[in-house]
Structure formats: structure tokens, C-alpha cells
Design an enzyme around this catalytic site. Structure first.
Site, PDB file in Angstrom:
ATOM      1  N   GLU A  33      12.844  -0.494  -4.483  1.00  0.00           N
ATOM      2  CA  GLU A  33      14.326  -1.099  -4.393  1.00  0.00           C
ATOM      3  C   GLU A  33      14.663  -2.091  -5.723  1.00  0.00           C
ATOM      4  O   GLU A  33      15.791  -2.548  -5.893  1.00  0.00           O
ATOM      5  CB  GLU A  33      14.411  -1.470  -2.779  1.00  0.00           C
ATOM      6  CG  GLU A  33      14.163  -0.215  -2.111  1.00  0.00           C
ATOM      7  CD  GLU A  33      14.081  -1.403  -0.865  1.00  0.00           C
ATOM      8  OE1 GLU A  33      12.767  -1.481  -0.302  1.00  0.00           O
ATOM      9  OE2 GLU A  33      14.408  -0.886   0.206  1.00  0.00           O
ATOM     10  N   ALA A  63       6.585  -2.271  -0.813  1.00  0.00           N
ATOM     11  CA  ALA A  63       5.323  -3.530  -0.009  1.00  0.00           C
ATOM     12  C   ALA A  63       4.001  -3.427   0.228  1.00  0.00           C
ATOM     13  O   ALA A  63       3.612  -2.507   0.391  1.00  0.00           O
ATOM     14  CB  ALA A  63       6.155  -3.354   0.881  1.00  0.00           C
ATOM     15  N   GLY A 121       9.471  -0.534  -2.182  1.00  0.00           N
ATOM     16  CA  GLY A 121      10.453  -1.755  -2.337  1.00  0.00           C
ATOM     17  C   GLY A 121      10.221  -1.537  -4.266  1.00  0.00           C
ATOM     18  O   GLY A 121      11.064  -2.716  -4.721  1.00  0.00           O
ATOM     19  N   GLU A 132       8.977   4.794   3.398  1.00  0.00           N
ATOM     20  CA  GLU A 132       8.913   4.352   4.524  1.00  0.00           C
ATOM     21  C   GLU A 132       8.958   5.145   5.683  1.00  0.00           C
ATOM     22  O   GLU A 132       8.226   4.081   7.001  1.00  0.00           O
ATOM     23  CB  GLU A 132      10.077   2.996   4.220  1.00  0.00           C
ATOM     24  CG  GLU A 132       9.868   2.056   3.730  1.00  0.00           C
ATOM     25  CD  GLU A 132      10.748   2.339   1.862  1.00  0.00           C
ATOM     26  OE1 GLU A 132      11.164   3.280   1.594  1.00  0.00           O
ATOM     27  OE2 GLU A 132      11.182   1.028   1.681  1.00  0.00           O
TER      28      GLU A 132
HETATM   29  N1  CO8 Z   1      -0.250  -1.116  -0.545  1.00  0.00           N
HETATM   30  C1  CO8 Z   1      -0.998  -1.828  -0.722  1.00  0.00           C
HETATM   31  N2  CO8 Z   1      -1.688  -1.506  -1.319  1.00  0.00           N
HETATM   32  C2  CO8 Z   1      -1.432  -0.009  -2.166  1.00  0.00           C
HETATM   33  C3  CO8 Z   1      -0.094   0.736  -2.269  1.00  0.00           C
HETATM   34  C4  CO8 Z   1       1.180  -0.346  -0.703  1.00  0.00           C
HETATM   35  N3  CO8 Z   1       1.839   0.026  -1.093  1.00  0.00           N
HETATM   36  N4  CO8 Z   1       0.655   1.488  -2.732  1.00  0.00           N
HETATM   37  C5  CO8 Z   1      -0.448   1.495  -3.336  1.00  0.00           C
HETATM   38  N5  CO8 Z   1      -2.188   0.962  -2.550  1.00  0.00           N
HETATM   39  C6  CO8 Z   1      -3.421   0.738  -3.303  1.00  0.00           C
HETATM   40  C7  CO8 Z   1      -4.432   0.882  -2.262  1.00  0.00           C
HETATM   41  O1  CO8 Z   1      -4.364   1.174  -1.405  1.00  0.00           O
HETATM   42  C8  CO8 Z   1      -5.536   1.901  -3.264  1.00  0.00           C
HETATM   43  O2  CO8 Z   1      -6.144   0.949  -2.877  1.00  0.00           O
HETATM   44  P1  CO8 Z   1      -7.440   0.849  -3.009  1.00  0.00           P
HETATM   45  O3  CO8 Z   1      -7.954   1.411  -4.494  1.00  0.00           O
HETATM   46  O4  CO8 Z   1      -8.490  -0.560  -2.540  1.00  0.00           O
HETATM   47  O5  CO8 Z   1      -7.991   1.913  -1.680  1.00  0.00           O
HETATM   48  C9  CO8 Z   1      -4.548   1.489  -5.012  1.00  0.00           C
HETATM   49  O6  CO8 Z   1      -3.589   0.540  -4.019  1.00  0.00           O
HETATM   50  C10 CO8 Z   1      -4.643   2.576  -5.216  1.00  0.00           C
HETATM   51  O7  CO8 Z   1      -4.363   3.507  -4.475  1.00  0.00           O
HETATM   52  P2  CO8 Z   1      -4.241   5.352  -4.392  1.00  0.00           P
HETATM   53  O8  CO8 Z   1      -5.291   4.862  -4.710  1.00  0.00           O
HETATM   54  O9  CO8 Z   1      -3.998   6.308  -3.422  1.00  0.00           O
HETATM   55  O10 CO8 Z   1      -3.672   5.718  -5.452  1.00  0.00           O
HETATM   56  P3  CO8 Z   1      -3.218   7.357  -5.669  1.00  0.00           P
HETATM   57  O11 CO8 Z   1      -2.472   7.768  -7.240  1.00  0.00           O
HETATM   58  O12 CO8 Z   1      -3.877   8.100  -4.635  1.00  0.00           O
HETATM   59  O13 CO8 Z   1      -2.340   7.297  -4.664  1.00  0.00           O
HETATM   60  C11 CO8 Z   1       0.191   6.702  -3.945  1.00  0.00           C
HETATM   61  C12 CO8 Z   1      -0.837   6.855  -4.886  1.00  0.00           C
HETATM   62  C13 CO8 Z   1       1.231   7.887  -3.980  1.00  0.00           C
HETATM   63  C14 CO8 Z   1       1.833   5.616  -4.846  1.00  0.00           C
HETATM   64  C15 CO8 Z   1      -0.254   5.826  -2.916  1.00  0.00           C
HETATM   65  O14 CO8 Z   1      -1.080   4.948  -3.198  1.00  0.00           O
HETATM   66  C16 CO8 Z   1       1.129   5.569  -2.006  1.00  0.00           C
HETATM   67  O15 CO8 Z   1       1.032   6.646  -1.059  1.00  0.00           O
HETATM   68  N6  CO8 Z   1       0.987   4.512  -1.769  1.00  0.00           N
HETATM   69  C17 CO8 Z   1       2.067   3.648  -0.686  1.00  0.00           C
HETATM   70  C18 CO8 Z   1       3.279   3.499  -0.850  1.00  0.00           C
HETATM   71  C19 CO8 Z   1       4.161   3.505   0.505  1.00  0.00           C
HETATM   72  O16 CO8 Z   1       4.312   3.849   1.172  1.00  0.00           O
HETATM   73  N7  CO8 Z   1       5.015   2.557  -0.526  1.00  0.00           N
HETATM   74  C20 CO8 Z   1       6.179   1.954   0.448  1.00  0.00           C
HETATM   75  C21 CO8 Z   1       5.725   1.374   1.190  1.00  0.00           C
HETATM   76  S1  CO8 Z   1       6.407   0.535   2.162  1.00  0.00           S
HETATM   77  C22 CO8 Z   1       8.246  -0.634   1.742  1.00  0.00           C
HETATM   78  O17 CO8 Z   1       8.007  -0.498   0.035  1.00  0.00           O
HETATM   79  C23 CO8 Z   1       9.267  -1.423   2.120  1.00  0.00           C
HETATM   80  C24 CO8 Z   1       9.618  -2.127   1.686  1.00  0.00           C
HETATM   81  C25 CO8 Z   1      10.416  -3.379   2.064  1.00  0.00           C
HETATM   82  C26 CO8 Z   1      10.916  -4.237   1.523  1.00  0.00           C
HETATM   83  C27 CO8 Z   1      10.017  -5.272   0.839  1.00  0.00           C
HETATM   84  C28 CO8 Z   1       9.998  -5.416  -0.443  1.00  0.00           C
HETATM   85  C29 CO8 Z   1       9.257  -6.367  -1.337  1.00  0.00           C
END
Ligand code: CO8
Length: 260
Positions: free
Chosen positions: A116, A69, A113, A136
Site C-alpha cells: 500500500e 504493518a 501496508g 491480510e
Molecule cells: N510484522 C512484524 N514482524 C514481521 C513482519 C510483520 N509484518 N514481517 C516479518 N516480520 C519479522 C518476523 O517476525 C521475523 O522476526 P524474528 O526474526 O524476530 O522472528 C523477521 O521479521 C523475519 O521474518 P521471517 O523469519 O518470517 O522471514 P521469512 O523470509 O521466512 O518470511 C515473509 C518473510 C514472507 C515476508 C514473512 O515474514 C511474512 O509473511 N510476514 C508477514 C507479511 C504480512 O502478513 N504482512 C501484512 C501485515 S498486515 C498489514 O500490513 C495491514 C496493513 C494495514 C494498514 C496500515 C499499514 C501501515
């Protein structure tokens, strides 16, 4: 129809073809927001209603199927706002109502998500680059679209607890061993493999395809006895259909079946 957060393309040349949906928010690693989920719901519903579509493939980019998400959106919510607006999950149930087979073709990150979403698909084909996880917990929340329910059903309690409690990622090989994905293929073959599987399904009998999906999904809902009875009813119901007559006649006469 055109979308802002998805690319759609119809593939194949048979009577029934495959809708390929590519999640397309590359700068945010396909983070799922309301717009994307609304558009995905609309694209899936349209495909389900279109007799010319036999199967659906959902994919992302090489780097990310979906990184979860959109955390920027999540961070703007308190409980009342999340609860009253049904935060991001409002279109989640739409996916569950799709009757045609949906294949997830996963490369790169499938987190939160994103994992999921993959688990809501009927077949998950992973590139060797795929990484699955429910991170999460590291954000101070828990999975919100079935992660704590579908993950243990797919991989068992021990691994589901391990993943959801530590937030660690699991690679494609581990995911296949655990039962989360059905096949792992080299990344450059991912789409071809998923589309080939979809084409196979498109060429089968529609009623039996829908019945398999409905019956397998039933196994997650009720008791074994109820599921067996449900399967038996569908099994009997397919006798006398043109597909059953054609499929069995083709086998007995050593020819390829041509399903209408
Ligand atoms: N949300 C928003 N932006 C994101 C997300 C995200 N989940 N993941 C990555 N991005 C963005 C980063 O902020 C970055 O943006 P910018 O270039 O503007 O800074 C860009 O994508 C690239 O990301 P990274 O620079 O972080 O790339 P890396 O290769 O260094 O890392 C990762 C990749 C490991 C995937 C890292 O981005 C990360 O940890 N992301 C978050 C993953 C996460 O925590 N996901 C869970 C989110 S919570 C959730 O899903 C709850 C679900 C609820 C149910 C409903 C679902 C629809």
C-alpha cells in the site's frame, strides 16, 4: 533531522536535489509501526517544504521494502482500541498530501501496508527480486491503507481480487505486466535507476512537475470530464511561466533547457 526507523540522505548536486529515505527496521523486515509512519510523515513533510528538494525516493532493504504493518502491534488491538487510536493509519493521509514526486524503489517483499505504501508513491520502480501482495486475508483482516481501492485501480478488478482474496504474492515481472510498477531492473541497479529518475525530475520546471502529479492524481478522484477540465486549467495556467518560456525557447533554439 535524525530518525530511529529511517535513514535519510540528500543526493545530487543540482539546485534541487533528491531526498533518499531508507526504511530501517531490518530485523522486522521494515514492518510499519506508528513510530516509522510518524517519522516517514515528518521526513516527507520537511522535504515538501524544502525548496532545495525536488523529488523523494523511498526504499527499503534488499530483502524487504516493507513486509506490512507490524503484526505484533496489530495483535494487541480490539475494535475499540483500533478505532479510537486510528491504528497505524493515522499518518497515512500525510503521504497523500505530499506535492513533490515520490518514487518507490522496491526490492524484496512489499506486502500488506508495504504494498500500500508503494502504491501511494507516484512511480514504482521494482528490482527483479520484488514481491508484492496483500496477505491480510491470511491474518483474518483486510487491507487497511487503500489496498482494496488502489490495487484494483492499478491492476484491475480480477487481479486485485485474486491477490487480496488468496493473499498470494506477485513477482516483479507480473507486477509490471499488470501495471503496478513502471519498470523492473536488476536488483543491483535499483537505487541508481530510481535516483536517476529523481534527478531528471529535479532538473525540470517545478510548477509543471507539481501540476503533472496533481493532474494525474485527479484522474483517480472524479469523472473524466472533471479531470479533463482540471488538466486544461493547469495547462493554460503554465503559459507565461519562466519554465514554459525557457522550455520552448530551448527547444526552438536547439539547446538544453535550464530551468530555474
Ligand atoms: N510484522 C512484524 N514482524 C514481521 C513482519 C510483520 N509484518 N514481517 C516479518 N516480520 C519479522 C518476523 O517476525 C521475523 O522476526 P524474528 O526474526 O524476530 O522472528 C523477521 O521479521 C523475519 O521474518 P521471517 O523469519 O518470517 O522471514 P521469512 O523470509 O521466512 O518470511 C515473509 C518473510 C514472507 C515476508 C514473512 O515474514 C511474512 O509473511 N510476514 C508477514 C507479511 C504480512 O502478513 N504482512 C501484512 C501485515 S498486515 C498489514 O500490513 C495491514 C496493513 C494495514 C494498514 C496500515 C499499514 C501501515
Amino acid at each position: 533531522m535524525s530518525y530511529e526507523t529511517l535513514l535519510t540522505d540528500v543526493r545530487g548536486d543540482g539546485t534541487r536535489r533528491t531526498l533518499l529515505i531508507t526504511l530501517n527496521r531490518p530485523k522486522a523486515l521494515n514492518a510499519l509501526n506508528d513510530q516509522l509512519m510518524d517519522e516517514l510523515g515528518a521526513a516527507l513533510k520537511a522535504a515538501d517544504a524544502d525548496a532545495g528538494i525536488g523529488a523523494i525516493v523511498i526504499t527499503g532493504s534488499e530483502k524487504a521494502f516493507a513486509a506490512g504493518a507490524d503484526i505484533g502491534v496489530l495483535a494487541q488491538h480490539d475494535f475499540v482500541k483500533a478505532y479510537t487510536t486510528d491504528l497505524i493509519t493515522r499518518n497515512w493521509e500525510t503521504i497523500r498530501t505530499i506535492r513533490k514526486p515520490v518514487i518507490a524503489a522496491v526490492a524484496g517483499f512489499a506486502l500488506g501496508g508495504g504494498c500500500e505504501l508503494a502504491m501511494m508513491c507516484d512511480i514504482v520502480i521494482a528490482a527483479d527480486t520484488a514481491k508484492f501482495g496483500q496477505p491480510e486475508i491470511k491474518l483474518g483482516i483486510i487491507p487497511g491503507a487503500g489496498g482494496t481501492q488502489r490495487l484494483p485501480r492499478a491492476v484491475g478488478k480480477a487481479k486485485a481480487m485474486d491477490l487480496a482474496l488468496t493473499g498470494r504474492m506477485m513477482g516483479a515481472e507480473e507486477a509490471e505486466r499488470a501495471g503496478l510498477v513502471s519498470r523492473v531492473v536488476p536488483a543491483d541497479k535499483l537505487l541508481e535507476e530510481a535516483l536517476d529518475a529523481a534527478t531528471l525530475i529535479c532538473n525540470l520546471g517545478v510548477a509543471s512537475v507539481l501540476a503533472v502529479k496533481e493532474s494525474v492524481n485527479r484522474s483517480f478522484e472524479g469523472t473524466l470530464a472533471d479531470g479533463i477540465m482540471f488538466e486544461r486549467r493547469l495547462f493554460h495556467a503554465l503559459f507565461g511561466t519562466p519554465d514554459q518560456i525557457e522550455g520552448m525557447d530551448a527547444f526552438l533554439n536547439k539547446r538544453k533547457a535550464e530551468f530555474k
